[in-house]
Motif scaffolding. Structure first.
Motif, PDB file in Angstrom:
ATOM      1  N   LYS A 681       0.823  -1.214   0.000  1.00 40.26           N
ATOM      2  CA  LYS A 681       0.000   0.000   0.000  1.00 40.26           C
ATOM      3  C   LYS A 681       0.859   1.268   0.000  1.00 40.26           C
ATOM      4  O   LYS A 681       0.392   2.335  -0.376  1.00 40.26           O
ATOM      5  N   TYR A 792      -1.510   0.555  -7.101  1.00 42.98           N
ATOM      6  CA  TYR A 792      -1.816   1.756  -6.326  1.00 42.98           C
ATOM      7  C   TYR A 792      -1.271   3.007  -7.016  1.00 42.98           C
ATOM      8  O   TYR A 792      -0.312   2.962  -7.788  1.00 42.98           O
ATOM      9  N   PHE A 798      -3.536   7.595  -0.583  1.00 43.05           N
ATOM     10  CA  PHE A 798      -4.574   6.582  -0.741  1.00 43.05           C
ATOM     11  C   PHE A 798      -5.025   6.533  -2.191  1.00 43.05           C
ATOM     12  O   PHE A 798      -5.047   7.556  -2.875  1.00 43.05           O
ATOM     13  N   TYR A 804      -8.465  -0.630   2.552  1.00 47.53           N
ATOM     14  CA  TYR A 804      -7.505  -0.353   3.618  1.00 47.53           C
ATOM     15  C   TYR A 804      -8.087  -0.757   4.964  1.00 47.53           C
ATOM     16  O   TYR A 804      -9.286  -0.614   5.203  1.00 47.53           O
ATOM     17  N   ASP A 808      -3.513   0.397   8.282  1.00 45.06           N
ATOM     18  CA  ASP A 808      -2.904   0.938   7.062  1.00 45.06           C
ATOM     19  C   ASP A 808      -3.055   2.450   7.020  1.00 45.06           C
ATOM     20  O   ASP A 808      -2.128   3.178   6.634  1.00 45.06           O
ATOM     21  N   VAL A 809      -4.227   2.918   7.411  1.00 42.69           N
ATOM     22  CA  VAL A 809      -4.513   4.349   7.367  1.00 42.69           C
ATOM     23  C   VAL A 809      -3.610   5.102   8.340  1.00 42.69           C
ATOM     24  O   VAL A 809      -3.079   6.171   8.011  1.00 42.69           O
ATOM     25  N   LYS A 900     -11.427  -4.691   6.103  1.00 46.09           N
ATOM     26  CA  LYS A 900     -11.045  -3.772   5.031  1.00 46.09           C
ATOM     27  C   LYS A 900     -12.183  -2.841   4.637  1.00 46.09           C
ATOM     28  O   LYS A 900     -13.328  -3.269   4.487  1.00 46.09           O
ATOM     29  N   TYR A 903     -11.727   2.932   0.054  1.00 47.49           N
ATOM     30  CA  TYR A 903     -11.471   4.371   0.122  1.00 47.49           C
ATOM     31  C   TYR A 903     -12.291   5.074  -0.942  1.00 47.49           C
ATOM     32  O   TYR A 903     -12.148   4.818  -2.137  1.00 47.49           O
TER      33      TYR A 903
END
Length: 947
Positions: A681, A792, A798, A804, A808-809, A900, A903
């Motif tokens: 990511k 990505y 993002f 995500y 991850d965020v 998950k 986004y």
């Protein structure tokens, strides 16, 4: 909706500063790799109150996916009108016959005055959507041609809407209903129009047979294999892609002194002889057969059945070096004893194996027999995209239901053969139809008795059918096939007999009345109808879906999706599918049955992963790495990363019986890389580790240049974050009795020296030097993560519509610590606020079920803070009053699908909608507000998340 529609129109036609809207805003439609006009039309159909289409030209090849939607709309009481005509005699009478089968469609014929319209109009509550442009209702126009169409929505009292409705009403009045008498007259006078252009299939056929593009590539790979001194090679080529001709081209190029072709059936051997003669030419008496009836061993090119060649007395007549080139057709059978006797006897210069399905359900290693030399692979999806096969329209429909019980293959035979169930099956076959004037169908069922009795029932209803089983002789099978091809029969009903080996190019309908037990068998059966044939533009595939536990295999097989990624399979089930101009369509009920099956299966069970591992190991002839899984389109490496049964791939290898010895520290480091970085990511950490595997140190400037060359963003915040991640400080957050940092070994992977250069930590550096297996697995995770990162957007934190987790965020926002555990629905930071919304609440008792988030207009979500909160709460004031506060919106459909979130981009707070409210049984204070997406939501994501 009024304000939304107004803003969308102003955004599209006046000024970008107004909020746009993907679904109702003006939009130019065309056909691209990822989008097509049919996607928009089908979405509008599924969401309208009624519709009117005025289209001049219609082709039968687009009616199957249209019928699927119309059948679902009929269940909802929604109907439409189609106005067309006979301009230029373009519309084949067969099209009108098929349209008349759609009960909830009124068909009108426009006057003979040059009717050349292409307009699609949909009515909603108090507004209308219109799509007008160059696209007729044809497969080419809606899926592949370069077309332009403008989609516009307008209120019912708008001038444009009134103008269009007036035109449509006038057109309806002057048009006549499509009746049987009109169609009879049209049919009698209809003459096929002379088309000035030609499609690929209509181009004159050259007398000389030459390789197509994929065959040329395969031949090149074979030549390179032979040049490297290899003596064996395997070609995987989907059914119908010219496998026999490819073999002939290969033999012609090799110029053997004596050649033999080995297959399991005499008819295939005879057909192969004819094909090889067409390609190679020469004297006819150079070609001979070695079968039960013929022993022409003195010929240069011999075509043999394995049953005859493998006999001891035949093998005794031949020397080890009798043939310098041996081709084994249907090579997935090669592990059988008869084939093995042939392998042990002969020593040719080259063995070529050819198969459509190398994966064996009996776990025999086909690749090993050919020294793991996979020379080339032409799979079904690739062949369809290269237009080597006839396109198909797949329809998944629910099997017959009575008294709320589905009658499927698991039912008692008397229910399977009940007259009402037979009528239902025949109704579906007739409704979805076939290309051409008469059905030439192949029906797969599960029991021999069922096949025989169904054939009698079909015939009694006026659909001539014959059952064929493995009890029938080859002569009988051939006779029945010829009857079908001549139009004496409509259907052959069988039980797995035609999975491979027999070609019936004339087939225009494949019917599946059985459970999908295997993706391999599903593709074999689907492939029976895909061979090209004169006048066959498509094949209709009708699959009757019961309450089977294996229903989840259907989208997997159709999409040849080996990822074992449940999110991907869910998308393939919910959204319309395409392979070039082939379409995949599930009725709403069938889709629900597949999703129910998917909820009950563990695609990532150790058993499933072991099977995947063994298949890939057989294919490449060594222990596969994660990068191999990604490279060969097998199980997604992220499935291994997310597995709860092991922390890293080394632990999985140990479960598979491989000898992998790592220290506790090395295991911890691999676990960190796998669980936190493999998902790709963000590439920054991976790029730094990759560089430090080859250099003792990397300067600050060098690292910035590496990031720049890779094309990703670079700033002080992200550089600081990278160091926090690779020092594990980011994970120094207590979880239960320990910290995540401790779980990952507790020591840095990367440090900075006195000159602020990046260096590997001494313990890690030493481990990489001392343990080559550890280094190999470490490097593998880094390389695989960078490969995954290709999906990505490198320039953004993002990527729109990617998934995500909260952790991850936290990392991608450059936060110093992983605070995902206590974050719950959102966290108001200094400059950026991530908001996580679960759209469907699994239980009314759950805390988040009290927050009734709604998607009010396709672009605006009603969202609430946690309780208790007030307008003057510090958190709320920071959210509302921080200048340039970025709100990142993450949404998932339900808690059942995992951690998950998709986004959806940045959102803005609509200030006028902010107010304090009381929610829940205890009436706790919260602050509600509308969040408006900056990027209008694509219709596919709307379907996936909010329907």
């Amino acid at each position: 909706m009024n304000d939304t529609l107004q803003d969308a129109i102003l955004n599209g036609l006046y000024d970008l500063s107004y909020p746009g809207h993907e679904i109702v805003g003006p939009k130019l439609l065309t056909n691209t790799k990822h989008e097509n006009i049919w996607l928009t039309l089908s979405y509008e159909l599924m969401h309208c109150k009624n519709f009117t289409w005025a289209v001049a030209f219609i082709t039968q090849d687009m009616l199957v996916p249209f019928k699927v939607i119309m059948a679902d709309l009929a269940q909802q009481g929604i109907s439409g009108t189609l106005i067309t005509g006979d301009y230029l005699n373009f519309n084949n009478p067969r099209v009108f016959h098929e349209l008349l089968k759609i009960d909830n469609l009124s068909i009108k014929i426009a006057p003979k005055n040059g009717f050349h319209v292409k307009g699609y109009f949909f009515e909603h509550d108090d507004w209308q959507t219109m799509i007008i442009g160059s696209a007729n209702f044809t497969r080419s126009a809606l899926l592949s041609n370069y077309e332009l169409a403008l989609k516009v929505s307008a209120k019912e009292n708008a001038t444009l809407t009134k103008q269009i409705n007036k035109q449509l009403e006038t057109l309806k009045k002057v048009s006549q209903e499509l009746t049987s008498s009109w169609l009879q007259t049209y049919e009698q006078s209809w003459v096929r129009p002379q088309i000035k252009w030609q499609t690929k299939s209509q181009l004159p056929i050259s007398q000389e047979i030459v390789p197509n593009q994929m065959q040329k590539a395969a031949l090149k790979q074979l030549r390179q294999l032979i040049a490297r001194g290899q003596s064996r090679g395997l070609i995987v080529s989907a059914t119908g892609t010219g496998k026999t001709y490819l073999g002939a081209f290969a033999v012609k190029s090799f110029k053997p002194q004596k050649f033999i072709y080995v297959v399991h059936r005499e008819q295939i051997a005879r057909n192969a002889l004819a094909s090889f003669y067409q390609v190679i030419g020469g004297a006819k008496n150079d070609y001979g057969l070695l079968t039960g009836n013929k022993h022409e061993l003195n010929r240069k090119y011999i075509f043999a059945t394995v049953q005859t060649l493998s006999q001891s007395k035949v093998l005794a007549e031949l020397s080890q070096t009798e043939f310098d080139y041996i081709l084994i057709d249907e090579a997935h059978r090669s592990a059988a004893p008869s084939y093995q006797r042939i392998f042990k006897k002969f020593k040719p210069k080259f063995w070529l194996g050819m198969t459509a399905t190398p994966e064996r359900m009996d776990n025999q290693d086909v690749y090993q027999l050919f020294d793991y030399n996979l020379a080339y692979e032409i799979r079904l999806r690739d062949a369809l995209k290269e237009q080597m096969l006839t396109p198909f329209h797949y329809v998944g429909v629910a099997d017959y239901e009575v008294d709320n019980e589905v009658i499927d293959e698991t039912a008692n035979l008397r229910y399977l053969l009940a007259p009402k169930r037979v009528d239902y099956v025949l109704q579906q076959l007739d409704y979805y139809g076939y290309c051409g004037n008469r059905a030439k169908g192949l029906v797969f069922c599960s029991r021999q008795e069922e096949a025989r009795e169904l054939a009698q029932a079909f015939s009694a209803k006026g659909y001539p059918a014959v059952a064929l089983t493995n009890q029938d002789s080859e002569k009988r099978r051939q006779e029945v096939v010829e009857q079908l091809e001549r139009g004496k029969l409509d259907y052959i009903i069988t039980v797995d007999l035609f999975n491979e080996g027999i070609d019936i190019p004339a087939l225009n309908q494949i019917v599946m009345l059985r459970n999908t037990q295997s993706s391999i068998v599903f593709i074999q059966q689907l492939g029976r109808g895909l061979r090209k044939y004169a006048g066959k533009d498509y094949v209709t595939v009708i699959d009757f879906i019961g309450n089977y536990k294996n229903n989840y295999l259907i989208p997997i097989a159709l999409n040849q999706d080996n990822s074992r990624d449940i999110d991907q399979v869910r998308k393939e089930t919910i959204l319309p599918g395409f392979i070039d101009v082939s379409t995949i369509n599930f009725s709403q009920i069938a889709s629900t049955k597949i999703l129910a099956s998917l909820d009950k299966i563990k695609l990532d069970s150790v058993k499933e992963l072991k099977q995947s591992y063994q298949e890939l190991k057989e294919k490449i002839g060594r222990v596969p790495l994660l990068f191999d899984f990604a490279n060969y389109g097998s199980t997604s490496p992220e499935v291994f990363a997310n597995h709860t049964g092991f922390q890293n791939y080394a632990q999985f290898l140990v479960k598979m019986g491989e000898s992998v010895k790592l220290t506790e520290f090395e295991n911890a480091i691999l676990s960190f890389l796998t669980k936190e970085l493999l998902n790709g990511k963000r590439p920054h950490e991976l790029l730094l580790l990759q560089a430090l595997l080859t250099k003792e140190y990397i300067s600050h400037r060098e690292f910035e240049n590496i990031l720049k060359r890779f094309g990703t963003y670079c700033n002080e915040a992200v550089l600081k974050s990278v160091l926090a991640i690779l020092s594990l400080d980011f994970f120094n957050v207590k979880q239960r009795q320990t910290t995540k940092k401790t779980q990952y070994g507790g020591q840095s992977l990367v440090q900075q020296d006195d000159l602020l250069n990046y260096v590997l930590a001494p313990k890690l550096s030493q481990a990489l030097q001392n343990n080559h297996i550890f280094k190999q697995l470490f490097t593998d995770v880094v390389n695989t993560g960078l490969k995954i990162n290709q999906r990505y957007n490198k320039q953004e934190q993002f990527t729109l519509y990617q998934q995500y987790e909260r952790k991850d965020v936290c990392r991608l926002l450059d936060w110093p610590k992983d605070v995902s555990a206590p974050m719950y629905g959102y966290r108001v930071d200094k400059k950026e606020t991530p908001i996580f919304i679960t759209y469907e609440k699994d239980s009314s008792q759950k805390r988040n079920a009290l927050y009734h988030n709604t998607l009010e207009d396709g672009q605006t979500l009603r969202w609430y803070t946690r309780a208790p909160r007030h307008i003057d709460s510090d958190e709320v004031k920071r959210l509302l009053n921080t200048p340039k506060m970025k709100l990142h919106l993450f949404v998932k459909k339900s808690d059942a699908i995992g951690k998950k979130f998709f986004y959806l981009g940045q959102a803005d707070i609509q200030r006028k909608t902010v107010k304090e409210e009381l929610l829940g049984p205890k009436k706790k204070a919260v602050v509600g507000m509308n969040l408006r997406l900056q990027q209008p939501l694509e219709s596919k994501m709307y379907q996936l998340l909010f329907e």
